[in-house]
Motif scaffolding. Structure first.
Motif, PDB file in Angstrom:
ATOM      1  N   GLU A 253       7.304 -38.158  10.407  1.00  0.00           N
ATOM      2  CA  GLU A 253       8.117 -36.970  10.653  1.00  0.00           C
ATOM      3  C   GLU A 253       9.052 -36.694   9.476  1.00  0.00           C
ATOM      4  O   GLU A 253       9.241 -35.549   9.059  1.00  0.00           O
ATOM      5  CB  GLU A 253       8.919 -37.151  11.943  1.00  0.00           C
ATOM      6  N   GLU A 254       9.634 -37.767   8.934  1.00  0.00           N
ATOM      7  CA  GLU A 254      10.497 -37.594   7.770  1.00  0.00           C
ATOM      8  C   GLU A 254       9.694 -37.073   6.572  1.00  0.00           C
ATOM      9  O   GLU A 254      10.146 -36.187   5.842  1.00  0.00           O
ATOM     10  CB  GLU A 254      11.162 -38.919   7.424  1.00  0.00           C
ATOM     11  N   GLN A 255       8.489 -37.640   6.396  1.00  0.00           N
ATOM     12  CA  GLN A 255       7.646 -37.191   5.288  1.00  0.00           C
ATOM     13  C   GLN A 255       7.237 -35.732   5.481  1.00  0.00           C
ATOM     14  O   GLN A 255       7.255 -34.937   4.535  1.00  0.00           O
ATOM     15  CB  GLN A 255       6.405 -38.085   5.194  1.00  0.00           C
ATOM     16  N   GLU A 259       8.085 -32.656   3.045  1.00  0.00           N
ATOM     17  CA  GLU A 259       7.025 -31.838   2.451  1.00  0.00           C
ATOM     18  C   GLU A 259       7.210 -30.370   2.802  1.00  0.00           C
ATOM     19  O   GLU A 259       6.972 -29.486   1.958  1.00  0.00           O
ATOM     20  CB  GLU A 259       5.663 -32.337   2.925  1.00  0.00           C
ATOM     21  N   GLN A 260       7.602 -30.102   4.053  1.00  0.00           N
ATOM     22  CA  GLN A 260       7.846 -28.718   4.443  1.00  0.00           C
ATOM     23  C   GLN A 260       8.959 -28.095   3.603  1.00  0.00           C
ATOM     24  O   GLN A 260       8.840 -26.963   3.124  1.00  0.00           O
ATOM     25  CB  GLN A 260       8.238 -28.655   5.927  1.00  0.00           C
ATOM     26  N   ALA A 265      10.651 -24.527  -0.696  1.00  0.00           N
ATOM     27  CA  ALA A 265      11.386 -24.329  -1.942  1.00  0.00           C
ATOM     28  C   ALA A 265      10.456 -23.863  -3.049  1.00  0.00           C
ATOM     29  O   ALA A 265      10.800 -22.966  -3.837  1.00  0.00           O
ATOM     30  CB  ALA A 265      12.095 -25.623  -2.338  1.00  0.00           C
ATOM     31  N   LEU A 266       9.266 -24.437  -3.109  1.00  0.00           N
ATOM     32  CA  LEU A 266       8.307 -24.052  -4.138  1.00  0.00           C
ATOM     33  C   LEU A 266       7.851 -22.612  -3.942  1.00  0.00           C
ATOM     34  O   LEU A 266       7.755 -21.830  -4.913  1.00  0.00           O
ATOM     35  CB  LEU A 266       7.100 -25.003  -4.091  1.00  0.00           C
ATOM     36  N   SER A 321       0.501 -23.568  -1.441  1.00  0.00           N
ATOM     37  CA  SER A 321       1.508 -23.792  -0.404  1.00  0.00           C
ATOM     38  C   SER A 321       1.006 -23.332   0.954  1.00  0.00           C
ATOM     39  O   SER A 321       1.175 -24.009   1.967  1.00  0.00           O
ATOM     40  CB  SER A 321       2.795 -23.057  -0.782  1.00  0.00           C
ATOM     41  N   ARG A 322       0.354 -22.169   0.986  1.00  0.00           N
ATOM     42  CA  ARG A 322      -0.183 -21.659   2.251  1.00  0.00           C
ATOM     43  C   ARG A 322      -1.319 -22.528   2.760  1.00  0.00           C
ATOM     44  O   ARG A 322      -1.468 -22.752   3.959  1.00  0.00           O
ATOM     45  CB  ARG A 322      -0.666 -20.226   2.060  1.00  0.00           C
TER      46      ARG A 322
END
Length: 500
Positions: A253-255, A259-260, A265-266, A321-322
């Motif tokens: 969940e932290e990972q 990543e989200q 941000a990207l 990203s999508r």
């Protein structure tokens, strides 16, 4: 900081609660002892049945007791010497007997080969009674002699085993004690086998929660409660597995959250870069419209082309990203498969009309009773495939689509433990063109794959079919690539359900 403290506190409380419950359940040693007791009780039962059978056979007169020949030896020898002759009807079946003349030649007997050799050796030694054979694996064999009135000798051979009273049964069947012991051994082996099978099944059932937990964790199903067993050691392992599941869930969940945030941000940065790049390219176009010498014009063109390339790179970043998020949003609650097909046909028809093309649709094999887990992302996936079919097809645009429900290979229903039929909605998109190359048929659904021989258009980054595959696989579906006699065919396979 406060959230980390609360998480650590929750984990500590969780671990403390588990440690307080950890010693519940039956020890494995008691589980094993229970089956050893079963074997012990079964052994006593078989031994008791064996002894009882021998006693009943003796009491009924079918067998002589094991010590009958020894106890009645003197009486039998005395009766033969009193009569002076040996008559087969007067000698019990527990004795093997033979008559030797004065020269030691055997005249008459009911000896078998083994008894004959023992009697001959006994007579040659001149003993009155003696042990003539002894073995650690059986009772000793004895011999006794009786003098006859004609100068001959009757030799009796016997042992300490029960014998049949009937001489016919004695000669026709094996030793009765050996038969009964062999039957008892067979019963014992069968009993041990049955208890072992029973113990194996029970142990497998006791370990079922552990097996289920390991399989679910292997499938990354981490949001579940681990069932407890009745064996203490198994519960200890289950507690450790549950700790591992909770830690793995928290870590994933932290990972996922990180990543989200990184993807967002990207994506935001990529979108922010579009504005200054548009300004750069627009000003480059304006500069090119002014009076410039050849060198200045070349510099302005370099700026314009570089800005276009950078826009392409930014588009690629946004697509990546999508693509990373598509599997999270692909599946939706079930809706009518017929309504879904109508929505797709409406969207694709508008797309083909924009190219002044022709669309041929077949949608007669989709009954109203079926539902499909789909939504806007799946509709967009079909649109992307249709758009690719138009761009990679030949002009004028001619595309065909077909929709049908088919039964797929039976799958195993985990809840019922039996095979269940699986239905699927097949959406086939075909165009007129060169079709897929051999390499594209194998790799076109992989990310960033581009077949230069078939894809001569710019602006594509090899993600369209990869995104389609990932979205469908997240719903249990798949993508199939084929070539037809007219061009290429992409079949999107989406699981559906019969609502009858």
């Amino acid at each position: 900081m406060d959230s980390l403290k609360s998480t650590a506190s929750a984990r500590f409380r969780h671990g403390s609660a588990k440690r307080s419950r950890r010693r519940h359940g039956m020890p494995l040693s008691l589980f094993l002892i229970k089956y050893f007791i079963y074997i012990l009780l079964g052994t006593f039962s078989i031994a008791g049945a064996t002894v009882s059978l021998l006693i009943v056979a003796v009491d009924s007169g079918a067998l002589y007791p094991a010590n009958y020949a020894s106890i009645n030896r003197d009486a039998t020898v005395g009766a033969i010497e009193t009569r002076g002759t040996a008559d087969a009807d007067d000698i019990p079946s527990c004795y093997r007997w033979g008559i030797f003349d004065e020269r030691g030649r055997l005249i008459e007997s009911d000896f078998d080969a083994f008894s004959k050799d023992l009697a001959t050796g006994f007579l040659n030694e001149g003993s009155e009674d003696a042990v003539v054979y002894s073995s650690p694996f059986g009772s000793p064999v004895y011999a006794a002699s009786a003098a006859l009135e004609d100068g001959g000798t009757c030799v009796l051979v016997y042992d300490f085993n029960p014998d049949f009273v009937s001489k016919e049964l004695r000669d026709a069947l094996p030793d009765p004690q050996g038969m009964i012991l062999f039957a008892a051994a067979a019963l014992f082996a069968g009993m041990v086998a049955l208890i072992a099978v029973r113990a194996s099944r029970m142990l497998k059932r006791k370990l079922a929660p552990l097996t289920d937990a390991a399989q679910r964790i292997g499938r990354r199903e981490l949001d579940f409660d681990i069932a407890k067993g009745t064996i203490r050691e198994t519960n200890d392992i289950l507690e450790a597995v549950d700790d591992m599941r909770a830690s793995l869930k928290a870590s994933l969940e932290e990972q996922w959250t990180a990543e989200q945030a990184q993807r967002k941000a990207l994506s935001a940065l990529a979108h922010d870069l579009k504005t200054p790049l548009t300004i750069v390219r627009g000003n480059a176009d304006l500069i090119l419209e002014t009076d410039l010498d050849e060198e200045q014009s070349s510099y302005a063109r370099f700026i314009r082309e570089a800005s276009r390339d950078m826009e392409g790179f930014i588009g690629r970043i946004i697509d990546v990203s999508r693509a990373s998020e598509c599997a999270l949003t692909a599946c939706r609650p079930h809706e009518s498969a017929k309504a879904f097909c109508d929505k797709v046909i409406q969207e694709v028809s508008a797309l083909v009309a924009a190219y002044s093309g022709r669309l041929v649709v077949e949608c007669d094999d989709v009954p109203e009773r079926f539902s499909v887990a789909a939504g806007p992302d799946i509709v967009q996936t079909v649109m992307n495939v249709a758009n690719n079919a138009i761009e990679y097809g030949t002009a004028p645009v001619r595309m065909s689509m077909s929709f049908r429900i088919e039964k797929m290979r039976p799958s195993m229903d985990r809840t019922e433990g039996k095979s269940a039929d699986t239905n699927a909605l097949l959406i086939a998109v075909e165009n007129d063109g060169a079709g897929f190359s051999k390499s594209a048929l194998l790799h076109a659904t992989k990310r960033f794959y581009r077949d230069d021989a078939a894809r001569s258009l710019d602006g594509h980054h090899g993600l369209g079919l990869a995104i389609a595959r990932e979205r469908l696989e997240s719903c249990g579906g798949s993508v199939l690539l084929e070539n037809t006699t007219r061009g290429a065919r992409v079949t999107l396979i989406l699981p559906c359900h019969d609502d009858r």
